[in-house]
Design a protein around this motif. Sequence first.
Motif, PDB file in Angstrom:
ATOM      1  N   ASP A  38       5.737   5.401  -6.771  1.00 36.92           N
ATOM      2  CA  ASP A  38       4.283   5.402  -6.675  1.00 36.92           C
ATOM      3  C   ASP A  38       3.746   4.916  -8.012  1.00 36.92           C
ATOM      4  O   ASP A  38       3.918   5.577  -9.028  1.00 36.92           O
ATOM      5  CB  ASP A  38       3.803   6.819  -6.365  1.00 36.92           C
ATOM      6  CG  ASP A  38       2.299   6.966  -6.317  1.00 36.92           C
ATOM      7  OD1 ASP A  38       1.587   5.946  -6.314  1.00 36.92           O
ATOM      8  OD2 ASP A  38       1.844   8.117  -6.279  1.00 36.92           O
ATOM      9  N   ALA A  39       3.097   3.764  -8.005  1.00 43.14           N
ATOM     10  CA  ALA A  39       2.593   3.188  -9.249  1.00 43.14           C
ATOM     11  C   ALA A  39       1.566   4.120  -9.878  1.00 43.14           C
ATOM     12  O   ALA A  39       0.545   4.429  -9.270  1.00 43.14           O
ATOM     13  CB  ALA A  39       1.983   1.825  -8.985  1.00 43.14           C
ATOM     14  N   GLU A  40       1.851   4.582 -11.056  1.00 39.79           N
ATOM     15  CA  GLU A  40       0.976   5.431 -11.855  1.00 39.79           C
ATOM     16  C   GLU A  40       0.571   6.728 -11.164  1.00 39.79           C
ATOM     17  O   GLU A  40      -0.430   7.333 -11.506  1.00 39.79           O
ATOM     18  CB  GLU A  40      -0.263   4.648 -12.288  1.00 39.79           C
ATOM     19  CG  GLU A  40       0.084   3.439 -13.118  1.00 39.79           C
ATOM     20  CD  GLU A  40      -1.127   2.603 -13.478  1.00 39.79           C
ATOM     21  OE1 GLU A  40      -2.238   2.912 -13.016  1.00 39.79           O
ATOM     22  OE2 GLU A  40      -0.942   1.649 -14.234  1.00 39.79           O
ATOM     23  N   SER A  41       1.326   7.143 -10.149  1.00 42.27           N
ATOM     24  CA  SER A  41       1.084   8.406  -9.430  1.00 42.27           C
ATOM     25  C   SER A  41      -0.343   8.526  -8.914  1.00 42.27           C
ATOM     26  O   SER A  41      -0.927   9.601  -8.913  1.00 42.27           O
ATOM     27  CB  SER A  41       1.419   9.603 -10.333  1.00 42.27           C
ATOM     28  OG  SER A  41       2.760   9.557 -10.734  1.00 42.27           O
ATOM     29  N   ARG A  42      -0.902   7.423  -8.454  1.00 42.66           N
ATOM     30  CA  ARG A  42      -2.278   7.419  -7.956  1.00 42.66           C
ATOM     31  C   ARG A  42      -2.352   7.368  -6.437  1.00 42.66           C
ATOM     32  O   ARG A  42      -3.432   7.364  -5.883  1.00 42.66           O
ATOM     33  CB  ARG A  42      -3.037   6.231  -8.550  1.00 42.66           C
ATOM     34  CG  ARG A  42      -3.222   6.345 -10.041  1.00 42.66           C
ATOM     35  CD  ARG A  42      -3.940   5.164 -10.632  1.00 42.66           C
ATOM     36  NE  ARG A  42      -5.153   4.846  -9.888  1.00 42.66           N
ATOM     37  CZ  ARG A  42      -5.665   3.629  -9.828  1.00 42.66           C
ATOM     38  NH1 ARG A  42      -5.091   2.628 -10.444  1.00 42.66           N
ATOM     39  NH2 ARG A  42      -6.766   3.413  -9.145  1.00 42.66           N
ATOM     40  N   TRP A  46      -0.541   2.375  -4.624  1.00 39.94           N
ATOM     41  CA  TRP A  46       0.474   1.338  -4.446  1.00 39.94           C
ATOM     42  C   TRP A  46       1.864   1.936  -4.523  1.00 39.94           C
ATOM     43  O   TRP A  46       2.137   2.792  -5.341  1.00 39.94           O
ATOM     44  CB  TRP A  46       0.361   0.257  -5.531  1.00 39.94           C
ATOM     45  CG  TRP A  46      -0.993  -0.338  -5.665  1.00 39.94           C
ATOM     46  CD1 TRP A  46      -1.804  -0.263  -6.762  1.00 39.94           C
ATOM     47  CD2 TRP A  46      -1.718  -1.104  -4.708  1.00 39.94           C
ATOM     48  NE1 TRP A  46      -2.976  -0.928  -6.526  1.00 39.94           N
ATOM     49  CE2 TRP A  46      -2.937  -1.456  -5.267  1.00 39.94           C
ATOM     50  CE3 TRP A  46      -1.429  -1.524  -3.417  1.00 39.94           C
ATOM     51  CZ2 TRP A  46      -3.892  -2.216  -4.592  1.00 39.94           C
ATOM     52  CZ3 TRP A  46      -2.386  -2.269  -2.740  1.00 39.94           C
ATOM     53  CH2 TRP A  46      -3.592  -2.610  -3.326  1.00 39.94           C
ATOM     54  N   THR A  47       2.759   1.416  -3.687  1.00 40.10           N
ATOM     55  CA  THR A  47       4.187   1.702  -3.798  1.00 40.10           C
ATOM     56  C   THR A  47       4.847   0.430  -4.288  1.00 40.10           C
ATOM     57  O   THR A  47       4.562  -0.659  -3.786  1.00 40.10           O
ATOM     58  CB  THR A  47       4.780   2.122  -2.443  1.00 40.10           C
ATOM     59  OG1 THR A  47       4.155   3.341  -2.026  1.00 40.10           O
ATOM     60  CG2 THR A  47       6.276   2.346  -2.539  1.00 40.10           C
ATOM     61  N   VAL A  48       5.726   0.569  -5.271  1.00 44.86           N
ATOM     62  CA  VAL A  48       6.413  -0.583  -5.863  1.00 44.86           C
ATOM     63  C   VAL A  48       7.885  -0.529  -5.485  1.00 44.86           C
ATOM     64  O   VAL A  48       8.533   0.516  -5.603  1.00 44.86           O
ATOM     65  CB  VAL A  48       6.245  -0.598  -7.401  1.00 44.86           C
ATOM     66  CG1 VAL A  48       6.966  -1.788  -8.003  1.00 44.86           C
ATOM     67  CG2 VAL A  48       4.770  -0.618  -7.772  1.00 44.86           C
ATOM     68  N   LEU A  49       8.397  -1.667  -5.034  1.00 46.75           N
ATOM     69  CA  LEU A  49       9.807  -1.808  -4.674  1.00 46.75           C
ATOM     70  C   LEU A  49      10.438  -2.823  -5.616  1.00 46.75           C
ATOM     71  O   LEU A  49       9.988  -3.959  -5.689  1.00 46.75           O
ATOM     72  CB  LEU A  49       9.950  -2.298  -3.231  1.00 46.75           C
ATOM     73  CG  LEU A  49       9.117  -1.584  -2.162  1.00 46.75           C
ATOM     74  CD1 LEU A  49       9.244  -2.302  -0.830  1.00 46.75           C
ATOM     75  CD2 LEU A  49       9.539  -0.149  -2.048  1.00 46.75           C
ATOM     76  N   GLU A  50      11.448  -2.410  -6.351  1.00 43.32           N
ATOM     77  CA  GLU A  50      12.206  -3.320  -7.216  1.00 43.32           C
ATOM     78  C   GLU A  50      13.413  -3.786  -6.408  1.00 43.32           C
ATOM     79  O   GLU A  50      14.227  -2.968  -5.982  1.00 43.32           O
ATOM     80  CB  GLU A  50      12.674  -2.603  -8.485  1.00 43.32           C
ATOM     81  CG  GLU A  50      11.558  -2.001  -9.323  1.00 43.32           C
ATOM     82  CD  GLU A  50      10.743  -3.032 -10.078  1.00 43.32           C
ATOM     83  OE1 GLU A  50      11.215  -4.185 -10.210  1.00 43.32           O
ATOM     84  OE2 GLU A  50       9.644  -2.686 -10.540  1.00 43.32           O
ATOM     85  N   CYS A  51      13.510  -5.088  -6.167  1.00 43.04           N
ATOM     86  CA  CYS A  51      14.542  -5.625  -5.284  1.00 43.04           C
ATOM     87  C   CYS A  51      15.298  -6.775  -5.937  1.00 43.04           C
ATOM     88  O   CYS A  51      14.859  -7.323  -6.946  1.00 43.04           O
ATOM     89  CB  CYS A  51      13.914  -6.139  -3.990  1.00 43.04           C
ATOM     90  SG  CYS A  51      13.026  -4.893  -3.067  1.00 43.04           S
ATOM     91  N   ARG A  95       0.852  -1.188   0.000  1.00 43.33           N
ATOM     92  CA  ARG A  95       0.000   0.000   0.000  1.00 43.33           C
ATOM     93  C   ARG A  95       0.881   1.229   0.000  1.00 43.33           C
ATOM     94  O   ARG A  95       2.008   1.220   0.480  1.00 43.33           O
ATOM     95  CB  ARG A  95      -0.909  -0.009   1.221  1.00 43.33           C
ATOM     96  CG  ARG A  95      -1.943  -1.118   1.119  1.00 43.33           C
ATOM     97  CD  ARG A  95      -2.928  -1.035   2.221  1.00 43.33           C
ATOM     98  NE  ARG A  95      -3.816   0.090   1.955  1.00 43.33           N
ATOM     99  CZ  ARG A  95      -4.891   0.363   2.669  1.00 43.33           C
ATOM    100  NH1 ARG A  95      -5.206  -0.383   3.695  1.00 43.33           N
ATOM    101  NH2 ARG A  95      -5.653   1.387   2.381  1.00 43.33           N
ATOM    102  N   TYR A  96       0.370   2.319  -0.529  1.00 41.79           N
ATOM    103  CA  TYR A  96       1.140   3.547  -0.697  1.00 41.79           C
ATOM    104  C   TYR A  96       1.781   3.982   0.619  1.00 41.79           C
ATOM    105  O   TYR A  96       1.121   4.083   1.648  1.00 41.79           O
ATOM    106  CB  TYR A  96       0.237   4.655  -1.236  1.00 41.79           C
ATOM    107  CG  TYR A  96       0.960   5.945  -1.470  1.00 41.79           C
ATOM    108  CD1 TYR A  96       1.863   6.068  -2.509  1.00 41.79           C
ATOM    109  CD2 TYR A  96       0.733   7.043  -0.648  1.00 41.79           C
ATOM    110  CE1 TYR A  96       2.535   7.256  -2.731  1.00 41.79           C
ATOM    111  CE2 TYR A  96       1.397   8.238  -0.859  1.00 41.79           C
ATOM    112  CZ  TYR A  96       2.292   8.334  -1.894  1.00 41.79           C
ATOM    113  OH  TYR A  96       2.962   9.507  -2.110  1.00 41.79           O
ATOM    114  N   TYR A  97       3.094   4.193   0.577  1.00 45.09           N
ATOM    115  CA  TYR A  97       3.865   4.612   1.734  1.00 45.09           C
ATOM    116  C   TYR A  97       5.079   5.377   1.240  1.00 45.09           C
ATOM    117  O   TYR A  97       5.769   4.932   0.314  1.00 45.09           O
ATOM    118  CB  TYR A  97       4.282   3.385   2.553  1.00 45.09           C
ATOM    119  CG  TYR A  97       5.122   3.687   3.767  1.00 45.09           C
ATOM    120  CD1 TYR A  97       4.616   4.435   4.815  1.00 45.09           C
ATOM    121  CD2 TYR A  97       6.425   3.233   3.857  1.00 45.09           C
ATOM    122  CE1 TYR A  97       5.387   4.709   5.932  1.00 45.09           C
ATOM    123  CE2 TYR A  97       7.204   3.497   4.966  1.00 45.09           C
ATOM    124  CZ  TYR A  97       6.678   4.237   5.994  1.00 45.09           C
ATOM    125  OH  TYR A  97       7.444   4.511   7.100  1.00 45.09           O
TER     126      TYR A  97
END
Length: 122
Positions: free
Chosen positions: A100-104, A107-112, A74-76
């Motif tokens: 921030d996925a799609e600036s909405r 969702w926050t996306v982490l590439e690891c 979730r967005y953080y």
Amino acid sequence: MRNIGSIMNTSIDDLSERISIMRRAETVDDDGNPVQGNPETVRECWAKVLPSGSLIRDGYSETVNQVNYRIVIRYYTGIKPDDLIMWKGKKLTMTAPPYDAESRHVWTVLECKELIEDAGRS
């Protein structure tokens, strides 16, 4: 109630994995030099963890085995690019800043990535 997000058709119901976001504590030694301590948990949250690829590089003197992950939470906004992610006993390091996925602000996306040491050695 399903909250449908557009990143990989993610919904709140898909956040089924528990992760810990960890940060190394920075302290100062007696001489005033910054010293990084052991990682401390900043936040625990539910996530969707997706293996997104792997890399096996056989060099002349080295072997690098790596698994890449895309983690959706979730967005953080409190995550730093040098934070560590703990998931199922695995230590993951970020390969890109969290976004921030799609600036909405959903969702926050982490590439690891996870480096797998001693893989393939006998």
